[in-house]
Design a protein around this motif. Structure first.
Motif, PDB file in Angstrom:
ATOM      1  N   ALA A  50     -12.821  40.773  50.660  1.00 46.27           N
ATOM      2  CA  ALA A  50     -11.898  41.094  49.773  1.00 46.27           C
ATOM      3  C   ALA A  50     -12.022  42.488  48.939  1.00 46.27           C
ATOM      4  N   ASN A  51     -13.288  43.051  49.138  1.00 47.75           N
ATOM      5  CA  ASN A  51     -13.519  44.264  48.657  1.00 47.75           C
ATOM      6  C   ASN A  51     -12.799  45.358  49.256  1.00 47.75           C
ATOM      7  N   GLY A  52     -12.375  46.284  48.342  1.00 49.75           N
ATOM      8  CA  GLY A  52     -11.502  47.417  48.841  1.00 49.75           C
ATOM      9  C   GLY A  52     -10.130  46.859  49.440  1.00 49.75           C
ATOM     10  N   ARG A  53      -9.636  45.562  49.021  1.00 54.80           N
ATOM     11  CA  ARG A  53      -8.248  45.223  49.303  1.00 54.80           C
ATOM     12  C   ARG A  53      -7.577  44.945  47.933  1.00 54.80           C
ATOM     13  N   SER A  54      -6.602  44.796  47.938  1.00 54.30           N
ATOM     14  CA  SER A  54      -5.580  44.347  46.893  1.00 54.30           C
ATOM     15  C   SER A  54      -5.852  42.696  46.532  1.00 54.30           C
ATOM     16  N   LEU A  55      -6.247  42.722  45.394  1.00 55.63           N
ATOM     17  CA  LEU A  55      -6.403  41.263  44.797  1.00 55.63           C
ATOM     18  C   LEU A  55      -5.245  40.221  45.169  1.00 55.63           C
ATOM     19  N   TRP A  56      -4.013  40.990  45.283  1.00 60.11           N
ATOM     20  CA  TRP A  56      -3.106  39.944  45.559  1.00 60.11           C
ATOM     21  C   TRP A  56      -3.065  39.550  46.983  1.00 60.11           C
ATOM     22  N   TYR A  57      -3.634  40.401  47.881  1.00 54.25           N
ATOM     23  CA  TYR A  57      -3.886  39.705  49.163  1.00 54.25           C
ATOM     24  C   TYR A  57      -5.170  38.789  49.312  1.00 54.25           C
ATOM     25  N   ALA A  58      -6.100  38.920  48.428  1.00 53.66           N
ATOM     26  CA  ALA A  58      -7.103  37.874  48.462  1.00 53.66           C
ATOM     27  C   ALA A  58      -6.418  36.506  47.573  1.00 53.66           C
ATOM     28  N   ILE A  59      -5.882  36.620  46.609  1.00 55.78           N
ATOM     29  CA  ILE A  59      -5.342  35.502  45.969  1.00 55.78           C
ATOM     30  C   ILE A  59      -4.508  34.770  46.600  1.00 55.78           C
ATOM     31  N   ASP A  60      -3.397  35.495  47.217  1.00 51.51           N
ATOM     32  CA  ASP A  60      -2.337  34.845  48.030  1.00 51.51           C
ATOM     33  C   ASP A  60      -3.026  34.146  49.356  1.00 51.51           C
ATOM     34  N   PHE A  61      -4.147  34.627  50.021  1.00 57.05           N
ATOM     35  CA  PHE A  61      -4.755  33.843  50.919  1.00 57.05           C
ATOM     36  C   PHE A  61      -5.478  32.536  50.298  1.00 57.05           C
ATOM     37  N   LEU A  62      -6.376  32.709  49.381  1.00 57.50           N
ATOM     38  CA  LEU A  62      -6.999  31.783  48.690  1.00 57.50           C
ATOM     39  C   LEU A  62      -6.186  30.537  48.372  1.00 57.50           C
ATOM     40  N   PHE A  63      -5.208  30.892  47.654  1.00 58.03           N
ATOM     41  CA  PHE A  63      -4.152  29.728  47.191  1.00 58.03           C
ATOM     42  C   PHE A  63      -3.626  28.962  48.062  1.00 58.03           C
ATOM     43  N   ASP A  64      -3.238  29.814  49.263  1.00 59.16           N
ATOM     44  CA  ASP A  64      -2.552  29.153  50.425  1.00 59.16           C
ATOM     45  C   ASP A  64      -3.638  28.053  51.117  1.00 59.16           C
ATOM     46  N   VAL A  65      -4.740  28.625  51.083  1.00 58.17           N
ATOM     47  CA  VAL A  65      -5.935  27.672  51.819  1.00 58.17           C
ATOM     48  C   VAL A  65      -6.270  26.620  50.868  1.00 58.17           C
ATOM     49  N   LEU A  66      -6.327  26.836  49.650  1.00 61.80           N
ATOM     50  CA  LEU A  66      -6.724  25.747  48.484  1.00 61.80           C
ATOM     51  C   LEU A  66      -5.610  24.804  48.562  1.00 61.80           C
ATOM     52  N   PHE A  67      -4.316  25.066  48.773  1.00 63.59           N
ATOM     53  CA  PHE A  67      -3.198  24.137  48.837  1.00 63.59           C
ATOM     54  C   PHE A  67      -3.128  23.221  50.220  1.00 63.59           C
ATOM     55  N   GLU A  68      -3.834  23.911  51.276  1.00 57.94           N
ATOM     56  CA  GLU A  68      -3.978  23.246  52.649  1.00 57.94           C
ATOM     57  C   GLU A  68      -5.051  22.239  52.771  1.00 57.94           C
ATOM     58  N   THR A  69      -5.936  22.674  51.995  1.00 56.40           N
ATOM     59  CA  THR A  69      -7.320  21.877  52.208  1.00 56.40           C
ATOM     60  C   THR A  69      -7.687  20.881  50.891  1.00 56.40           C
ATOM     61  N   VAL A  70      -7.242  21.090  49.750  1.00 57.70           N
ATOM     62  CA  VAL A  70      -7.632  20.138  48.643  1.00 57.70           C
ATOM     63  C   VAL A  70      -6.509  19.321  48.061  1.00 57.70           C
ATOM     64  N   THR A  71      -6.593  18.044  47.935  1.00 57.54           N
ATOM     65  CA  THR A  71      -5.608  17.212  47.229  1.00 57.54           C
ATOM     66  C   THR A  71      -5.222  17.554  45.987  1.00 57.54           C
ATOM     67  N   TYR A  72      -4.018  17.186  45.873  1.00 56.21           N
ATOM     68  CA  TYR A  72      -3.118  17.447  44.664  1.00 56.21           C
ATOM     69  C   TYR A  72      -4.215  17.034  43.397  1.00 56.21           C
ATOM     70  N   LYS A  73      -4.796  15.922  43.287  1.00 50.46           N
ATOM     71  CA  LYS A  73      -5.520  15.413  42.158  1.00 50.46           C
ATOM     72  C   LYS A  73      -6.670  16.440  41.870  1.00 50.46           C
ATOM     73  N   MET A  74      -7.415  16.889  43.024  1.00 47.38           N
ATOM     74  CA  MET A  74      -8.269  17.844  42.776  1.00 47.38           C
ATOM     75  C   MET A  74      -7.874  19.301  42.537  1.00 47.38           C
ATOM     76  N   ARG A  75      -6.817  19.582  42.914  1.00 44.10           N
ATOM     77  CA  ARG A  75      -6.227  20.966  42.575  1.00 44.10           C
ATOM     78  C   ARG A  75      -5.667  20.982  40.991  1.00 44.10           C
TER      79      ARG A  75
END
Length: 106
Positions: A50-75
């Protein structure tokens, strides 16, 4: 819910990030409202990719993975994700060591 339970729920999130070639160097939890562990948490991640990249790039990726891997209750216990960056020194100024983009979960 306690911190340990949420950290356990985030293990598949961290593993999936690594599987996709963007491993997390660290992941920490902070209470969204300090001293009140009954509410939601701030997920703080540090990742070299994530260093040297747009924070939007990082956040977009991280939220996609979060929604893919973590249950709604935990999210629902995740208030936001913070991307923590290492300090970068430029020839004319110093950039702050923590560059944070807050994104509210809906």
């Amino acid at each position: 819910m306690d911190r340990a339970e949420l950290m356990k729920a985030l293990e598949p999130f961290s593993a999936r990030c690594a599987d996709l070639g963007r491993p997390l160097d660290s992941i920490k939890l902070e209470e969204a409202y300090p001293g009140d562990s009954s509410t939601s948490y701030i997920v703080q991640v540090e990742a070299a990719w994530a260093n040297g990249r747009s924070l939007w790039y990082a956040i977009d990726f991280l939220f996609d993975v979060l929604f893919e891997t973590v249950t709604y209750k935990m999210r629902t216990k995740v208030f936001t994700i913070q991307v923590v960056r290492r300090q970068v020194t430029c020839s004319d100024r110093e950039i702050e060591s923590i560059d944070t983009l807050m994104a509210m979960m809906g």
